[in-house]
Design an enzyme around this catalytic site. Structure first.
Site, PDB file in Angstrom:
ATOM      1  N   CYS A 165     -10.404  -2.959  -8.551  1.00 23.37           N
ATOM      2  CA  CYS A 165      -9.439  -3.932  -8.036  1.00 23.37           C
ATOM      3  C   CYS A 165      -8.504  -4.511  -9.091  1.00 23.37           C
ATOM      4  O   CYS A 165      -7.615  -5.285  -8.756  1.00 23.37           O
ATOM      5  CB  CYS A 165     -10.181  -5.060  -7.336  1.00 23.37           C
ATOM      6  SG  CYS A 165     -11.351  -4.471  -6.098  1.00 23.37           S
ATOM      7  N   HIS A 290      -7.353 -14.244  -6.844  1.00 23.42           N
ATOM      8  CA  HIS A 290      -7.927 -12.957  -6.433  1.00 23.42           C
ATOM      9  C   HIS A 290      -8.487 -13.124  -5.026  1.00 23.42           C
ATOM     10  O   HIS A 290      -8.286 -12.272  -4.174  1.00 23.42           O
ATOM     11  CB  HIS A 290      -8.998 -12.523  -7.419  1.00 23.42           C
ATOM     12  CG  HIS A 290      -9.541 -11.159  -7.146  1.00 23.42           C
ATOM     13  ND1 HIS A 290      -8.730 -10.048  -7.042  1.00 23.42           N
ATOM     14  CD2 HIS A 290     -10.810 -10.711  -6.934  1.00 23.42           C
ATOM     15  CE1 HIS A 290      -9.481  -8.978  -6.793  1.00 23.42           C
ATOM     16  NE2 HIS A 290     -10.733  -9.362  -6.715  1.00 23.42           N
ATOM     17  N   GLU A 301     -14.472 -17.837  -8.971  1.00 20.17           N
ATOM     18  CA  GLU A 301     -13.063 -17.976  -9.334  1.00 20.17           C
ATOM     19  C   GLU A 301     -12.635 -19.439  -9.331  1.00 20.17           C
ATOM     20  O   GLU A 301     -11.887 -19.864 -10.226  1.00 20.17           O
ATOM     21  CB  GLU A 301     -12.172 -17.172  -8.390  1.00 20.17           C
ATOM     22  CG  GLU A 301     -10.710 -17.179  -8.816  1.00 20.17           C
ATOM     23  CD  GLU A 301      -9.816 -16.248  -8.019  1.00 20.17           C
ATOM     24  OE1 GLU A 301      -8.660 -16.034  -8.449  1.00 20.17           O
ATOM     25  OE2 GLU A 301     -10.265 -15.741  -6.973  1.00 20.17           O
ATOM     26  N   LYS A 320      -4.760 -12.539   0.767  1.00 21.52           N
ATOM     27  CA  LYS A 320      -5.463 -11.370   1.296  1.00 21.52           C
ATOM     28  C   LYS A 320      -5.730 -11.452   2.792  1.00 21.52           C
ATOM     29  O   LYS A 320      -6.041 -10.433   3.415  1.00 21.52           O
ATOM     30  CB  LYS A 320      -6.753 -11.128   0.508  1.00 21.52           C
ATOM     31  CG  LYS A 320      -6.485 -10.589  -0.897  1.00 21.52           C
ATOM     32  CD  LYS A 320      -7.773 -10.285  -1.640  1.00 21.52           C
ATOM     33  CE  LYS A 320      -7.504  -9.514  -2.926  1.00 21.52           C
ATOM     34  NZ  LYS A 320      -6.751 -10.266  -3.925  1.00 21.52           N
ATOM     35  N   HIS A 325      -7.328  -6.749   1.219  1.00 20.70           N
ATOM     36  CA  HIS A 325      -7.593  -6.510  -0.193  1.00 20.70           C
ATOM     37  C   HIS A 325      -7.178  -5.069  -0.485  1.00 20.70           C
ATOM     38  O   HIS A 325      -7.844  -4.127  -0.062  1.00 20.70           O
ATOM     39  CB  HIS A 325      -9.076  -6.721  -0.498  1.00 20.70           C
ATOM     40  CG  HIS A 325      -9.403  -6.656  -1.961  1.00 20.70           C
ATOM     41  ND1 HIS A 325      -8.512  -6.213  -2.913  1.00 20.70           N
ATOM     42  CD2 HIS A 325     -10.534  -6.985  -2.646  1.00 20.70           C
ATOM     43  CE1 HIS A 325      -9.070  -6.269  -4.099  1.00 20.70           C
ATOM     44  NE2 HIS A 325     -10.298  -6.749  -3.959  1.00 20.70           N
ATOM     45  N   PHE A 385     -14.908  -4.766 -10.069  1.00 23.20           N
ATOM     46  CA  PHE A 385     -16.294  -4.369 -10.326  1.00 23.20           C
ATOM     47  C   PHE A 385     -16.517  -4.179 -11.830  1.00 23.20           C
ATOM     48  O   PHE A 385     -15.633  -3.724 -12.555  1.00 23.20           O
ATOM     49  CB  PHE A 385     -16.609  -3.057  -9.622  1.00 23.20           C
ATOM     50  CG  PHE A 385     -16.853  -3.187  -8.137  1.00 23.20           C
ATOM     51  CD1 PHE A 385     -16.903  -4.408  -7.517  1.00 23.20           C
ATOM     52  CD2 PHE A 385     -17.036  -2.049  -7.363  1.00 23.20           C
ATOM     53  CE1 PHE A 385     -17.132  -4.517  -6.151  1.00 23.20           C
ATOM     54  CE2 PHE A 385     -17.263  -2.142  -5.995  1.00 23.20           C
ATOM     55  CZ  PHE A 385     -17.313  -3.375  -5.389  1.00 23.20           C
TER      56      PHE A 385
END
Length: 399
Positions: A165, A290, A301, A320, A325, A385
């Protein structure tokens, strides 16, 4: 006050940009979607066997023409990239006409590549059908940048970044470094990802897909909606209405799929971006989170934002719930959103209207789309990730 820009990371200009996603095929459509409460996602079947799933599908037409030399890698993924590229192709070709083609580079991010085009054949193969040919070239991660380079006729560096991502956001960092290191004069950066069964079933197996429209930082958040996007940007040293100021990167490597629970890597990325740009937290006019709507990601976050901004009430939102996403292209479409906010100077993207998590609701989530005073800088977060973190800062001018 004159800010000191890190001489190793000077800003670069965004000469042209295009962003395509579920929220729109034009800048005007994107603004409308991000400033209205109705969502842009689509409930679709065919991705996961047992149920329909909400996705951020791009439902507009894609180019029908692929040059003969690219037919071996023809896919919906490539056509998505070319559709975005062709929207600014004439401007790009005019802009680079005076440059040595060996000094023109391409750095793009992706996570899905063209695997969606091979999935029906792979299914036939695993069902035991004989004589099934799988064209591996279509799903190779590295083909995207090379195909775009070949289309443009450029001869400089060309490579694809795939760090889940954070892929597209890292393409910005790479492009800025190529320019500042003197290895390229112009770099086409961004990212492209398309919907496919692989990622949807993968996230479903992790129990990370939302049952409804995702609610980043929401009380009832239960996961993500996957989307698709193509975002492309032409970078150079020349002044432009919007600049890529800096890219702060970190790697916390806490877990293969979960972020560090205290958001240490996320905070470090934001702090590094501010340091490289020579800016203070209170100079940021907007933060694009994010904000995936998974319990762990949102919690960490917000902790990171609190630690970096320390009481400064920065306007922030996740987009999002409107784009989905977009995985390897998320950093690109969210960078496009941040650049449009700076260029238009009249709107901010709304956060979703659902009930916020009581433990996360103390920040300044955007609830009114009207921008009442000019802003000069925006920040966009992308976390992936393995703890691959990056924060980008965009600005209207060097201060």
């Amino acid at each position: 006050m004159t800010e000191m820009i890190d001489p190793a990371h000077p800003a670069v200009g965004i000469q042209f940009a295009v962003g395509l996603c579920a929220a729109g095929a034009t800048a005007e459509q994107l603004q409308y979607s991000l400033t209205q409460l109705p969502h842009s996602l689509t409930l679709k079947s065919g991705f996961i066997p047992e149920r329909k799933v909400w996705v951020g599908a791009y439902n507009h037409a894609l180019t029908e023409e692929v040059p003969r030399q690219l037919e071996s890698v023809d896919s919906r993924h490539l056509r998505f990239a070319l559709t975005a590229l062709q929207m600014m192709e004439q401007d790009i070709r005019s802009y680079v006409a005076g440059f040595d083609s060996a000094r023109l580079a391409v750095v793009l991010g992706t996570s899905t590549s063209g695997i969606a085009d091979n999935e029906p054949r792979l299914q036939q193969y695993f069902q035991g059908q004989q004589g099934i040919a799988i064209d591996q070239k279509k799903q190779e991660m590295g083909y995207l940048a090379k195909a775009v380079q070949q289309y443009l006729g450029w001869r400089g560096p060309a490579y694809t970044i795939s760090t889940a991502c954070s892929s597209a956001a890292k393409a910005f960092a790479a492009g800025q470094r190529l320019i500042n290191a003197g290895l390229a004069d112009v770099v086409l950066v961004g990212g492209v990802d398309t919907l496919c069964q692989l990622t949807l079933n993968g996230f479903n197996s992790l129990e990370s897909l939302s049952q409804d429209i995702c609610q980043p930082c929401g009380q009832q958040r239960d996961g993500i909606n996957i989307g698709e996007a193509a975002g492309l940007f032409l970078l150079s040293k020349r002044q432009a209405p919007v600049l890529l100021m800096s890219a702060g990167e970190s790697m916390d490597a806490w877990h293969i799929s979960a972020p560090h629970p205290e958001g240490r890597g996320a905070a470090q990325a934001m702090q590094m971006a501010l340091q490289q740009a020579g800016l203070r937290p209170e100079q940021m006019g907007y933060l694009n989170l994010h904000g995936t709507a998974t319990p762990q990601n949102d919690a960490m976050e917000i902790k990171a934002v609190r630690s970096v901004f320390q009481g400064y009430d920065i306007p922030l939102s996740s987009t999002k719930h409107q784009t989905g996403h977009c995985l390897g292209a998320a950093g690109a479409i969210e960078a496009y959103i941040c650049s449009r906010v700076l260029q238009d100077q009249c709107w901010l993207p709304l956060h979703h209207s659902g009930v916020l998590d009581a433990e996360l609701d103390d920040l300044n989530y955007v609830v009114s789309a009207d921008l009442t005073q000019p802003i000069h800088y925006t920040m966009s977060n992308s976390f992936a990730f393995g703890g691959s973190n990056i924060s980008l800062i965009f600005g209207t001018a060097l201060k």
